[in-house]
Design a protein around this motif. Structure first.
Motif, PDB file in Angstrom:
ATOM      1  N   PRO A 177      31.166 -13.456  58.999  1.00 39.09           N
ATOM      2  CA  PRO A 177      30.990 -12.222  59.769  1.00 39.09           C
ATOM      3  C   PRO A 177      29.942 -12.448  60.848  1.00 39.09           C
ATOM      4  O   PRO A 177      28.922 -13.114  60.611  1.00 39.09           O
ATOM      5  N   PHE A 178      30.200 -11.915  62.038  1.00 39.59           N
ATOM      6  CA  PHE A 178      29.251 -12.103  63.135  1.00 39.59           C
ATOM      7  C   PHE A 178      28.270 -10.952  63.181  1.00 39.59           C
ATOM      8  O   PHE A 178      28.659  -9.790  63.363  1.00 39.59           O
ATOM      9  N   VAL A 179      26.991 -11.285  63.014  1.00 35.72           N
ATOM     10  CA  VAL A 179      25.920 -10.287  63.073  1.00 35.72           C
ATOM     11  C   VAL A 179      24.847 -10.819  64.010  1.00 35.72           C
ATOM     12  O   VAL A 179      24.113 -11.760  63.667  1.00 35.72           O
ATOM     13  N   PRO A 180      24.731 -10.275  65.222  1.00 39.28           N
ATOM     14  CA  PRO A 180      23.709 -10.763  66.150  1.00 39.28           C
ATOM     15  C   PRO A 180      22.304 -10.437  65.654  1.00 39.28           C
ATOM     16  O   PRO A 180      22.116  -9.544  64.818  1.00 39.28           O
ATOM     17  N   ARG A 215      23.517  -6.486  71.144  1.00 40.84           N
ATOM     18  CA  ARG A 215      23.441  -7.464  72.227  1.00 40.84           C
ATOM     19  C   ARG A 215      23.569  -8.885  71.679  1.00 40.84           C
ATOM     20  O   ARG A 215      23.183  -9.163  70.540  1.00 40.84           O
ATOM     21  N   VAL A 216      24.135  -9.762  72.518  1.00 38.71           N
ATOM     22  CA  VAL A 216      24.435 -11.135  72.102  1.00 38.71           C
ATOM     23  C   VAL A 216      23.934 -12.111  73.161  1.00 38.71           C
ATOM     24  O   VAL A 216      24.253 -11.957  74.343  1.00 38.71           O
ATOM     25  N   SER A 217      23.179 -13.101  72.724  1.00 41.47           N
ATOM     26  CA  SER A 217      22.795 -14.194  73.619  1.00 41.47           C
ATOM     27  C   SER A 217      23.737 -15.361  73.366  1.00 41.47           C
ATOM     28  O   SER A 217      23.962 -15.759  72.224  1.00 41.47           O
ATOM     29  N   VAL A 263      15.809 -17.982  69.544  1.00 39.16           N
ATOM     30  CA  VAL A 263      17.021 -18.395  68.828  1.00 39.16           C
ATOM     31  C   VAL A 263      18.232 -17.710  69.454  1.00 39.16           C
ATOM     32  O   VAL A 263      18.245 -16.494  69.654  1.00 39.16           O
ATOM     33  N   LEU A 264      19.255 -18.499  69.784  1.00 37.02           N
ATOM     34  CA  LEU A 264      20.495 -17.983  70.348  1.00 37.02           C
ATOM     35  C   LEU A 264      21.373 -17.369  69.263  1.00 37.02           C
ATOM     36  O   LEU A 264      21.342 -17.811  68.112  1.00 37.02           O
TER      37      LEU A 264
END
Length: 475
Positions: A15-18, A23-25, A233-234
């Motif tokens: 699962p993608f959790v920024p 917002r996402v870098s 951290v990206l």
């Protein structure tokens, strides 16, 4: 269903959790501007374009950084061979890259840092690594990263450093090297005559020289991420699968050793190769096809995008003339449905089209949420075309729901038919021939009319007879 991506670091779909909600870098490795980027490079850039588009369509603010490598072994060698300074040699290819991105409808990144503009942050990074003891200076003045002092080295590429060849010197100074050559890698290369000749050397406290390729991405990513969002951290780092080692492995080592963080990026995404006739595209094999080659042939960028999105980004893609032609035909089918939706409809019930719109939004979203499954998203488009045409043939009204859903999905993939540049002489010839064909049909000379149509189609032109007269477009 939640948004999730395959993470090379964990070797699973997570699962993608920024780090920060909303917002996402994202950092993506851009081109090395020593030559024109080929379509294999652009397969990666198009996968990253779709990733960016879907993140934004999902409601995220995206900080997208794509670097341009304008100083490394290849650019220096190219500049010297051309008898130019580095900045002159690389500018032409950087300009060409942006032209190619415009042709392929790749959305501009938030920033395009060039390595030569970030020498100061690179020097600061090397100084920091020297101060912590994970870097050292060799006898020739170059600075190397000691991988033995970074226990996590090899975690991304799953390398066991105990089994790798160390070589006599224990160091490797080339920008690119084989997996078996994993040794202490160069951060800063002592200036050589070739570097000085093309203007690729800078003064630093540890000696005059120039950055190693791996150093550049870490310095640029950390500098921009820190200035823009105050972070180290990206959320996502993406690139071609061939960059996993050594490039991305070395980026992690030097970045984490410098910042003290346990990770440089939370998610690592890698696109697979594009091949031609089953062979990886490369100058060595002499099978290079560039984006500008396709543009000069009048190929609609939508066909290129659709062809690439019909294969999952983690699967190899074999690029052929036949597959490109088929994609072109598919794009025209999408365009025909777009034209039908722009019409008035027949004023009947719009429930069938509304149902098709709901199915499209659901299936399209589920597909791209599932590790950016573009082939399934493309299939959802064509399912909508089939259902929509059936409803329109039955006299359905065209409601706002289907128009909105269709425009949204087409925009995410950006596979709407574009305007193809047509040679003025060809256009004039086609118009004259079609006028001649109209005259033949009016005279009921259908044999002559059919012969003219075949002649026109032989020049790569598709003809459609309508109530308003013949329409034509390039195939």
């Amino acid at each position: 269903m939640t948004l999730r991506f395959y993470n090379t670091l964990t070797r699973q779909v997570d699962p993608f959790v920024p780090r920060t909600p909303g917002r996402v870098s994202m950092y993506t490795c851009g081109p090395t501007v020593y030559n024109y980027a080929h379509i294999g490079n652009f397969r990666t850039f198009l996968f990253e374009d779709l990733l960016r588009r879907w993140l934004e369509a999902s409601g995220f603010e995206v900080l997208h950084v794509m670097n341009l490598t304008d100083v490394d072994d290849k650019t220096i060698k190219g500049a010297r061979a051309a008898g130019k300074k580095l900045v002159q040699h690389t500018k032409a290819f950087a300009d060409a890259f942006f032209e190619d991105c415009t042709y392929l409808r790749i959305r501009p990144a938030s920033e395009y840092p060039r390595a030569t503009d970030y020498i100061a942050p690179m020097i600061a990074l090397v100084e920091g690594l020297l101060a912590t003891g994970v870097a050292y200076q060799s006898d020739d003045g170059s600075v190397y990263f000691a991988i033995a002092k970074f226990p996590a080295y090899g975690r991304l590429s799953r390398l066991d450093t105990r089994e790798l060849k160390s070589g006599a010197s224990g160091r490797v100074s080339a920008d690119e090297y084989a997996k078996e050559d994993a040794r202490d890698f160069v951060l800063w290369k002592a200036a050589q005559p070739d570097d000085e000749e093309v203007g690729a050397a800078w003064d630093a406290p540890f000696g005059r020289g120039r950055p190693g390729w791996h150093l550049e991405c870490s310095a640029m990513a950390l500098d921009i991420l820190g200035r823009k969002w105050g972070e180290k951290v990206l959320d996502i780092h993406a690139g071609g699968v061939d960059l996993t080692f050594p490039h991305h492995e070395d980026e992690i080592a030097q970045s984490c050793a410098f910042t003290g963080e346990k990770e440089f990026a939370r998610v690592w995404m890698h696109g697979e190769f594009l091949t031609m006739s089953g062979t990886k595209m490369s100058k060595r094999f002499g099978n290079i096809l560039t984006a500008r080659d396709l543009a000069e042939q009048g190929i609609d960028a939508a066909a290129v995008r659709l062809l690439i999105f019909q294969t999952h980004y983690r699967q190899p893609l074999d690029f052929t003339d036949e597959s490109l032609a088929a994609a072109g035909q598919a794009v025209r089918r999408l365009a025909a449905f777009t034209e039908r939706l722009a019409g008035p409809g027949r004023g009947g019930d719009d429930s069938a089209l509304s149902a098709a719109a709901a199915d499209l939004r659901r299936d399209f979203t589920e597909a791209l949420d599932d590790d950016l499954n573009a082939p399934r998203a493309v299939a959802a488009l064509f399912d909508c075309v089939t259902a929509g045409n059936r409803a329109l043939d039955g006299g359905a009204a065209i409601g706002a729901a289907v128009r909105s859903a269709w425009a949204w999905a087409i925009e995410v993939l950006d596979v709407g038919q574009g305007v193809t540049k047509v040679d003025a002489d060809l256009a004039g010839w086609v118009e004259a021939k079609l006028a001649e064909r109209v005259t033949a049909r009016q005279a009921r000379d259908f044999a002559r009319a059919d012969a003219i149509r075949k002649e026109v189609e032989g020049r790569g032109v598709e003809v459609e007879d309508t109530a308003q007269g013949p329409k034509w477009r390039l195939r």
